[in-house]
Write an enzyme that holds these catalytic residues in place. Structure first.
Site, PDB file in Angstrom:
ATOM      1  CG  ASP A  24      -1.702   1.190   1.296  1.00 43.59           C
ATOM      2  OD1 ASP A  24      -2.155   1.788   0.347  1.00 43.59           O
ATOM      3  OD2 ASP A  24      -2.068   1.610   2.546  1.00 43.59           O
ATOM      4  CG  ASN A  26      -3.095   5.524  -1.067  1.00 41.62           C
ATOM      5  OD1 ASN A  26      -2.927   4.262  -0.662  1.00 41.62           O
ATOM      6  ND2 ASN A  26      -3.998   5.854  -2.068  1.00 41.62           N
ATOM      7  CG  ASP A  28      -6.047   3.228   0.346  1.00 40.22           C
ATOM      8  OD1 ASP A  28      -5.049   2.311   0.422  1.00 40.22           O
ATOM      9  OD2 ASP A  28      -6.690   3.204  -0.705  1.00 40.22           O
ATOM     10  CG  ASP A  32      -1.283   1.475  -3.849  1.00 43.83           C
ATOM     11  OD1 ASP A  32      -0.131   1.720  -4.075  1.00 43.83           O
ATOM     12  OD2 ASP A  32      -1.776   2.084  -2.885  1.00 43.83           O
ATOM     13  CG  ASP A 101      -6.003 -12.828 -13.688  1.00 40.81           C
ATOM     14  OD1 ASP A 101      -6.748 -13.488 -14.700  1.00 40.81           O
ATOM     15  OD2 ASP A 101      -5.387 -13.132 -12.744  1.00 40.81           O
ATOM     16  CG  ASP A 197     -10.447 -16.390 -13.853  1.00 39.53           C
ATOM     17  OD1 ASP A 197      -9.579 -16.674 -12.952  1.00 39.53           O
ATOM     18  OD2 ASP A 197     -11.740 -16.279 -13.698  1.00 39.53           O
ATOM     19  CD  GLU A 245      -8.146 -20.622 -12.707  1.00 36.91           C
ATOM     20  OE1 GLU A 245      -7.864 -20.542 -11.622  1.00 36.91           O
ATOM     21  OE2 GLU A 245      -8.828 -19.907 -13.411  1.00 36.91           O
ATOM     22  CG  HIS A 317      -5.370 -15.529  -6.535  1.00 31.00           C
ATOM     23  ND1 HIS A 317      -4.836 -16.207  -7.703  1.00 31.00           N
ATOM     24  CD2 HIS A 317      -6.588 -15.370  -6.964  1.00 31.00           C
ATOM     25  CE1 HIS A 317      -5.847 -16.363  -8.437  1.00 31.00           C
ATOM     26  NE2 HIS A 317      -6.913 -15.998  -8.114  1.00 31.00           N
ATOM     27  CG  ASP A 318      -8.129 -19.048  -6.594  1.00 32.20           C
ATOM     28  OD1 ASP A 318      -8.484 -18.124  -6.148  1.00 32.20           O
ATOM     29  OD2 ASP A 318      -7.904 -19.413  -7.827  1.00 32.20           O
TER      30      ASP A 318
HETATM   31  O1  TEU Z   1     -10.482 -19.570  -9.997  1.00 37.44           O
HETATM   32  C1  TEU Z   1     -11.107 -20.632 -10.668  1.00 37.44           C
HETATM   33  C2  TEU Z   1     -11.465 -21.916  -9.977  1.00 37.44           C
HETATM   34  O2  TEU Z   1     -11.907 -22.872 -10.316  1.00 37.44           O
HETATM   35  C3  TEU Z   1     -10.684 -22.182  -8.532  1.00 37.44           C
HETATM   36  O3  TEU Z   1      -9.383 -21.789  -8.535  1.00 37.44           O
HETATM   37  C4  TEU Z   1     -11.514 -21.622  -7.488  1.00 37.44           C
HETATM   38  O4  TEU Z   1     -11.368 -20.337  -7.240  1.00 37.44           O
HETATM   39  C5  TEU Z   1     -11.245 -22.560  -6.379  1.00 37.44           C
HETATM   40  O5  TEU Z   1     -11.015 -23.790  -6.681  1.00 37.44           O
HETATM   41  C6  TEU Z   1     -12.080 -22.330  -5.441  1.00 37.44           C
HETATM   42  O6  TEU Z   1     -11.900 -23.409  -4.393  1.00 37.44           O
HETATM   43  C7  TEU Z   1     -10.333 -18.414 -10.841  1.00 37.44           C
HETATM   44  C8  TEU Z   1      -9.785 -17.553  -9.953  1.00 37.44           C
HETATM   45  O7  TEU Z   1      -8.603 -17.831  -9.899  1.00 37.44           O
HETATM   46  C9  TEU Z   1     -10.503 -17.194  -8.656  1.00 37.44           C
HETATM   47  O8  TEU Z   1      -9.866 -16.317  -7.793  1.00 37.44           O
HETATM   48  C10 TEU Z   1     -11.786 -16.640  -8.990  1.00 37.44           C
HETATM   49  O9  TEU Z   1     -12.734 -16.496  -7.785  1.00 37.44           O
HETATM   50  C11 TEU Z   1     -12.597 -17.636 -10.050  1.00 37.44           C
HETATM   51  O10 TEU Z   1     -11.767 -18.019 -11.067  1.00 37.44           O
HETATM   52  C12 TEU Z   1     -13.695 -16.900 -10.649  1.00 37.44           C
HETATM   53  O11 TEU Z   1     -13.074 -15.637 -11.244  1.00 37.44           O
HETATM   54 CA    CA Z   2      -3.563   2.039  -1.397  1.00 38.96          CA
END
Ligand code: TEU
Ligand code: CA
Length: 554
Positions: A24, A26, A28, A32, A101, A197, A245, A317-318
């Site tokens: 971050d 700034n 908040d 960013d 993405d 995605d 993905e 991130h998932d």
């Molecule tokens: O993820 C798709 C997906 O099927 C998985 O990774 C899912 O989020 C996970 O298995 C749930 O347990 C992509 C993105 O990476 C994810 O962050 C999004 O939420 C999703 O698509 C929808 O755009």
């Molecule tokens: Ca910020």
């Protein structure tokens, strides 16, 4: 000798940024673009070549930006288009590339296309989404029905994810043209490729009768036709990088999506190895078995070699943090984080590092449900408990182990308040272990996880065997050890990895002898212990990893 086709995206290492949690600038409390700009030298110093940034577009943030309401605008929390342009210049100046993405299986329900489409059956956008008079029993990945009723049209629209993420109708040529236009817009801005995605969900297998099944969302009948068209129209001849993905994709699918001669994508993300700690669905957790994990990873290594290209990852991130999931985040935190990294970075494919992984960041001990931010976990928690599918105790543990929020805590930059991520109040809880685990401390410690990652990345630049060498596994049935080699002409790398928290008897000299190798030609490439030589190793320490390399004689 087999023919090798060199490509920059095969030789690159990728770093994924989840922008709201990166830095971050700034105060908040939200990461960013200027925060990323401030950390470009950190990324360069780490040695990555490509930076993939998760969605930064305009969005109502129902799914943290994977619900886009304007593909050509920057979310106001993250900055401006000028910041984005500066960020791209900053990357290119440092000889790094940008992967963005591309989230085009669905848009936000607040996207102007959807707002128009909702109004009725005869407007230019009416067929941009998937509208049906009757719903079937398809379930959303984020709980509940995948169909939402819309009064204006007296119809249902499909949303595989949250009801604020309406699925686009790819059968409509105009939709595909819009996607190509978005891609060209960003290529024009200087972006170097796309992470797409859920791209294998863009073609669905419809049925009106009731039946369950994700297999009807995945790998539908026209998906390859669409991707070939996209390649032809946008990607061809442009030397960009693409990674799709693809949940639910097996090796056979992988060969179709990313086969060298298919004209679709450079590589995909499979999820098979991410399912090793699930029984019937993500929340029905179990302990993973190393034999099963190895079997999946190795079969992709063998199945794609020479025909297609692998992406290599244990985090994003998932997913929960790899050291908490496959390693040991207490007593052997440092050893196991390095060992897992070593497995990935000695395989064939393009490695992806998810932000904080290079520091050994761990899962968060959450107050449940109070600390949850993610729509998936919140819905699942409410839905599965209220329907009596799982008890509250089960869900508490399932969330602690599997929640996506585990990966989304702010990056731990130093030991000052809020881990140096923000001067304000962070949008999401900072993991309290930042006093011990943070970039500043690791930068100064030669033996840190961060410095180990630097060595792993550097070696991939110096030793082509690590990029192109053919994979071969040893001791497939061993429950604790993952051992494999990579061979390119007469060079070789041997990667030895222990997943055990105990000492394991293993005589390395004897092993080399048994596989017909001359120990005197080998030297240590990587070690997470203090090893001077390898010939007197009879026992591996807990989570020890070691690679040996034999280079050309001349
Ligand atoms: O993820 C798709 C997906 O099927 C998985 O990774 C899912 O989020 C996970 O298995 C749930 O347990 C992509 C993105 O990476 C994810 O962050 C999004 O939420 C999703 O698509 C929808 O755009
Ligand atoms: Ca910020």
């Amino acid at each position: 000798m087999e023919k090798i086709e060199r490509k920059w995206w095969k030789e690159a290492s990728v770093y994924q940024i989840y922008p709201r949690s990166f830095m971050d600038s700034n105060g908040d409390g939200i990461g960013d673009l200027r925060g990323i700009i401030d950390k470009l030298d950190y990324l360069k110093d780490l040695g990555v070549d490509v930076v993939w940034i998760s969605p930064f577009y305009d969005s109502p943030l129902d799914d943290n930006g994977y619900d886009i309401s304007n593909y050509k605008a920057i979310h106001k929390d993250l900055g401006t288009m000028e910041d984005m342009e500066e960020l791209i210049r900053g990357l290119h100046k440092r000889d790094m590339k940008l992967l963005i993405d591309l989230v085009v299986n669905h848009t936000s329900d607040e996207h102007p296309w959807f707002i128009e489409s909702k109004k009725g059956k005869d407007n230019p956008y009416s067929d941009y989404y998937i509208w049906k008079d009757r719903k079937n029993n398809w379930e959303s990945v984020f709980s509940g029905s995948a169909w939402e009723y819309c009064k204006e049209r007296n119809q249902y629209y499909l949303h595989v994810f949250s009801k604020k993420q309406a699925d686009l109708n790819w059968e409509n040529k105009k939709v595909r043209e819009e996607v190509y236009d978005i891609m060209n817009f960003w290529i024009g801005k200087g972006c170097d490729g796309f992470r797409m995605d859920v791209i294998n969900l863009i073609s669905k297998r419809f049925r009106d009768d009731n039946y369950k099944g994700e297999e009807y969302f995945f790998n539908g009948p026209r998906v390859h036709e669409y991707l070939k068209e996209m390649h032809e129209r946008v990607l061809k001849g442009r030397n960009l990088m693409t990674v799709g993905e693809c949940p639910g994709a097996n090796i056979e699918d992988g060969l179709k999506f990313s086969g060298f001669n298919e004209g679709e994508l450079n590589m995909i993300f499979t999820f098979q190895h991410m399912d090793v700690d699930s029984k019937n669905g993500k929340w029905d957790f179990k302990d993973f078995s190393l034999v099963e994990l190895k079997k999946i990873l190795s079969s992709w290594q063998e199945g794609l070699h020479g025909k297609a290209w692998n992406s290599l990852y244990l985090n994003n991130h998932d997913q929960p943090r790899m050291v908490s999931r496959f390693g040991n985040d207490s007593k052997y935190w440092k050893e196991s984080a390095k060992m897992l990294a070593h497995v990935i970075h000695t395989m064939e494919g393009t490695p992806y590092i998810y932000q904080g992984e290079e520091l050994g960041m761990t899962n968060l001990k959450m107050d449940i449900p109070g600390d949850l931010r993610d729509v998936e976990s919140i819905n699942a928690y409410n839905d599965l408990i209220s329907r009596g599918v799982f008890t509250k105790d089960h869900m508490d543990e399932a969330i602690a182990r599997k929640a996506r929020d585990n990966a989304r805590t702010p990056i731990q930059w130093d030991d000052s308040e809020n881990a140096g991520f923000t001067k304000g109040s962070p949008w999401m809880k900072v993991n309290p272990n930042y006093k011990l685990i943070n970039a500043k401390a690791e930068k100064e410690d030669g033996d840190s996880i961060l410095n180990f990652y630097k060595k792993l990345l550097k070696a991939r630049k110096e030793i082509p065997t690590l990029i192109y060498g053919k994979f071969k596994e040893y001791f497939k049935d061993d429950k604790n050890l993952y051992v494999f080699e990579r061979k390119l002409a007469d060079t070789k790398v041997i990667s030895i990895n222990s997943f055990s928290s105990k000492d394991l008897g293993f005589n390395i000299g004897e092993f080399l002898y048994e596989i017909g190798e001359d120990t005197s030609k080998y030297e240590i490439l990587h070690t997470n212990m203090k090893r001077e030589g390898f010939k007197d190793i009879y026992e591996l320490k807990p989570y020890e990893c070691l690679s040996l390399v034999k280079l050309n004689e001349d």
